[in-house]
Design a protein around this motif. Structure first.
Motif, PDB file in Angstrom:
ATOM      1  N   VAL A  30       3.972  -7.197  -6.685  1.00 18.62           N
ATOM      2  CA  VAL A  30       3.570  -6.592  -7.966  1.00 18.62           C
ATOM      3  C   VAL A  30       4.729  -5.848  -8.625  1.00 18.62           C
ATOM      4  N   LYS A  31       5.643  -5.312  -7.846  1.00 15.78           N
ATOM      5  CA  LYS A  31       6.809  -4.639  -8.432  1.00 15.78           C
ATOM      6  C   LYS A  31       7.670  -5.637  -9.206  1.00 15.78           C
ATOM      7  N   ASN A  32       7.725  -6.875  -8.731  1.00 12.86           N
ATOM      8  CA  ASN A  32       8.489  -7.905  -9.446  1.00 12.86           C
ATOM      9  C   ASN A  32       7.841  -8.279 -10.771  1.00 12.86           C
ATOM     10  N   TYR A  33       6.567  -7.924 -10.946  1.00 17.97           N
ATOM     11  CA  TYR A  33       5.868  -8.149 -12.215  1.00 17.97           C
ATOM     12  C   TYR A  33       5.900  -6.900 -13.101  1.00 17.97           C
ATOM     13  N   GLY A  34       6.644  -5.885 -12.679  1.00 18.25           N
ATOM     14  CA  GLY A  34       6.812  -4.689 -13.514  1.00 18.25           C
ATOM     15  C   GLY A  34       5.767  -3.614 -13.319  1.00 18.25           C
ATOM     16  N   TYR A  35       5.036  -3.632 -12.206  1.00 18.09           N
ATOM     17  CA  TYR A  35       3.992  -2.634 -11.956  1.00 18.09           C
ATOM     18  C   TYR A  35       4.549  -1.460 -11.146  1.00 18.09           C
ATOM     19  N   GLU A  36       4.100  -0.245 -11.503  1.00 17.57           N
ATOM     20  CA  GLU A  36       4.572   0.979 -10.853  1.00 17.57           C
ATOM     21  C   GLU A  36       3.415   1.668 -10.137  1.00 17.57           C
ATOM     22  N   PHE A  37       3.743   2.363  -9.043  1.00 15.99           N
ATOM     23  CA  PHE A  37       2.719   3.005  -8.228  1.00 15.99           C
ATOM     24  C   PHE A  37       2.074   4.188  -8.949  1.00 15.99           C
ATOM     25  N   CYS A  38       0.763   4.340  -8.769  1.00 16.31           N
ATOM     26  CA  CYS A  38       0.049   5.529  -9.232  1.00 16.31           C
ATOM     27  C   CYS A  38      -0.972   5.928  -8.172  1.00 16.31           C
ATOM     28  N   GLU A  39      -1.354   7.170  -8.172  1.00 15.72           N
ATOM     29  CA  GLU A  39      -2.372   7.682  -7.260  1.00 15.72           C
ATOM     30  C   GLU A  39      -3.325   8.557  -8.049  1.00 15.72           C
ATOM     31  N   VAL A  40      -4.608   8.333  -7.883  1.00 12.91           N
ATOM     32  CA  VAL A  40      -5.618   9.152  -8.560  1.00 12.91           C
ATOM     33  C   VAL A  40      -6.576   9.683  -7.495  1.00 12.91           C
ATOM     34  N   PRO A  41      -7.331  10.761  -7.792  1.00 11.81           N
ATOM     35  CA  PRO A  41      -8.193  11.381  -6.780  1.00 11.81           C
ATOM     36  C   PRO A  41      -9.298  10.461  -6.276  1.00 11.81           C
ATOM     37  N   LYS A  42      -9.686  10.705  -5.036  1.00 10.29           N
ATOM     38  CA  LYS A  42     -10.802   9.965  -4.443  1.00 10.29           C
ATOM     39  C   LYS A  42     -12.146  10.567  -4.858  1.00 10.29           C
ATOM     40  N   ARG A 102       1.850  -0.524 -16.807  1.00 10.98           N
ATOM     41  CA  ARG A 102       1.340  -1.316 -15.684  1.00 10.98           C
ATOM     42  C   ARG A 102       1.387  -0.478 -14.415  1.00 10.98           C
ATOM     43  N   TYR A 103       0.245  -0.375 -13.721  1.00  2.00           N
ATOM     44  CA  TYR A 103       0.150   0.452 -12.516  1.00  2.00           C
ATOM     45  C   TYR A 103      -0.431  -0.345 -11.359  1.00  2.00           C
ATOM     46  N   PHE A 104      -0.030   0.042 -10.144  1.00  2.00           N
ATOM     47  CA  PHE A 104      -0.708  -0.447  -8.944  1.00  2.00           C
ATOM     48  C   PHE A 104      -1.080   0.743  -8.080  1.00  2.00           C
ATOM     49  N   TYR A 105      -2.094   0.569  -7.250  1.00  2.00           N
ATOM     50  CA  TYR A 105      -2.579   1.643  -6.388  1.00  2.00           C
ATOM     51  C   TYR A 105      -3.174   1.024  -5.135  1.00  2.00           C
ATOM     52  N   HIS A 106      -3.374   1.829  -4.123  1.00  2.00           N
ATOM     53  CA  HIS A 106      -4.099   1.395  -2.932  1.00  2.00           C
ATOM     54  C   HIS A 106      -4.683   2.617  -2.241  1.00  2.00           C
ATOM     55  N   GLY A 107      -5.776   2.420  -1.527  1.00  2.00           N
ATOM     56  CA  GLY A 107      -6.396   3.540  -0.840  1.00  2.00           C
ATOM     57  C   GLY A 107      -7.871   3.330  -0.585  1.00  2.00           C
ATOM     58  N   SER A 108      -8.528   4.396  -0.140  1.00  2.00           N
ATOM     59  CA  SER A 108      -9.936   4.344   0.272  1.00  2.00           C
ATOM     60  C   SER A 108     -10.882   4.309  -0.917  1.00  2.00           C
ATOM     61  N   MET A 109     -11.924   3.512  -0.782  1.00  2.65           N
ATOM     62  CA  MET A 109     -13.078   3.492  -1.682  1.00  2.65           C
ATOM     63  C   MET A 109     -14.317   3.684  -0.808  1.00  2.65           C
TER      64      MET A 109
END
Length: 409
Positions: A30-42, A102-109
């Protein structure tokens, strides 16, 4: 002893490595597609998900971890990632600033549902969201990106696509669908009767067999698209074909959330039981506006990490077994297998069990740890200077002379 809650699972050892491997693979693509990391509250206000995901969805209706906190606020653990990222986008006034982000994220749902294979109450997603780009080329790009990730991970899937139309053609289609369904309500499930009053389009997503039988002759959204939506959908197909991405058009694919419009897609796999989506997404051009921001075109997807992990675990068992597990059925034979194991370690990864257990218990341990060769010594075998051998890849089993063990392996 205090155990983890039902549907909540630790990520330790191989699971931890597998999780990190998947995240690293996704990030690289995803970084190669121009997406940057973001984090939002759970933890967010419950209203955020009621307004975005939709009152008609099973998530809001049945599955949210919702409670009143000590300050009297109605809050819930996030059941999905998009709404929180949109909220952050608006709160930081990026909707007013213009441009493309453009953002990407990962974490618990978190969703309160019946735990099952590849589906937990605390689960993990990797997702991307693109704001400010209305072109169908971006729809194609996020699909190509996800396709590249799944190919890199070695996961075989089927891509299903649909168009849900826009604010012009969707209301016309909904009226046609409502009229059709109202003439066939006698066998509809209770969920679909409720959806008929809240969001009729979600009836198409019902898994009840009776409902699906009724819907076989229902009008299709793909036959009711206006010119703009139809042109975009045709262009999407053209781009996917030009990039050698196979797909199926599924006119009943609506996804499980209320905010989608135009493009909707899912990558489904047969490797975790019945055909299940491992990733999916689509366009949601009106969500920023629904949440109080300026109207902003947006598109994104989310991937279920646990479902991907389940598939990769199966692949590891089938194709990546390695090493030898050696054990004894009786404690007086531990010294004997220790000698054999020490000899094998000169050339092979070898684990020696220092406990006498039943063959099945030893086999379960060797299987879970991913060993290729299983060796077991019992009194019978020892009396004949033999050891029991089983190949956990092809299931071959036999007795082998201990003197010829290395050459037989």
């Amino acid at each position: 002893m205090i155990n983890a809650l039902r549907g909540m699972k630790d990520l330790l050892e191989n699971d931890g490595k597998l999780y990190k491997f998947i995240i690293d693979t996704c990030e690289k693509v995803v970084k190669n597609y121009g997406y940057e990391f973001c984090e939002v509250p759970k933890l967010e206000e419950t209203a955020l998900f009621k307004r975005s995901v939709g009152q008609s969805s099973d998530i809001v209706g049945k599955e949210m971890y919702q409670f009143i906190d000590k300050g009297g606020n109605d809050v819930c653990l996030r059941p999905e990632g998009t709404a929180g990222v949109v909220r952050a986008f608006i709160e930081n006034k990026f909707d007013r600033a213009g441009g493309v982000r453009r953002y990407f994220y990962h974490g618990s749902m978190f969703r309160y549902e019946r735990p099952q294979r590849g589906r937990l109450r605390e689960f993990h997603q990797f997702g991307v969201e693109c704001f400010g780009e209305a072109s169908v080329y971006e729809d194609a790009s996020v699909i190509l990106m996800l396709n590249e990730i799944l190919n890199t991970l070695g996961i075989k899937t089927t891509l299903k696509i649909n168009s849900l139309g826009d604010t012009q053609c969707m209301p016309i289609y909904k009226d046609k669908l409502i009229k059709f369904v109202q003439n066939n309500t006698e066998n509809l499930c209770q969920d679909c009767l409720r959806r008929l009053q809240t969001n009729p389009i979600r009836i198409l997503d019902c898994k009840n067999e009776n409902c699906q039988n009724i819907l076989q002759n229902a009008p299709l959204i793909t036959d009711n698209l206006n010119q703009i939506c139809n042109d975009d959908f045709n262009k999407l197909q053209e781009i996917l074909k030009a990039n050698q991405v196979d797909f199926q058009i599924d006119p009943k694919l609506v996804r499980g959330l209320d905010y989608y419009c135009k493009t909707a897609f899912e990558f489904v796999s047969n490797d975790i039981g019945s055909q299940s989506a491992v990733a999916g997404g689509g366009r949601y051009d009106k969500l920023c506006e629904y949440l109080g921001g300026k109207s902003t075109p947006a598109v994104g997807w989310a991937m279920g990490i646990e479902r991907i992990m389940e598939i990769l675990r199966q692949q590891q068992k089938e194709t990546k077994r390695q090493g030898i597990y050696i054990c004894a059925l009786n404690s007086n034979l531990i010294d004997e297998i220790y000698k054999i194991g020490k000899m094998l370690r000169k050339n092979y990864k070898t684990e020696i069990s220092y406990e006498a257990k039943s063959p099945n218990k030893h086999l379960n341990i060797a299987d879970k740890k991913g060993f290729e060769i299983f060796l077991c010594l019992g009194e019978d075998e020892f009396s004949q200077n033999q050891i029991w051998y089983k190949n956990l890849n092809n299931k071959d089993e036999k007795r082998i002379s201990i003197a010829n063990l290395e050459s037989e392996i």
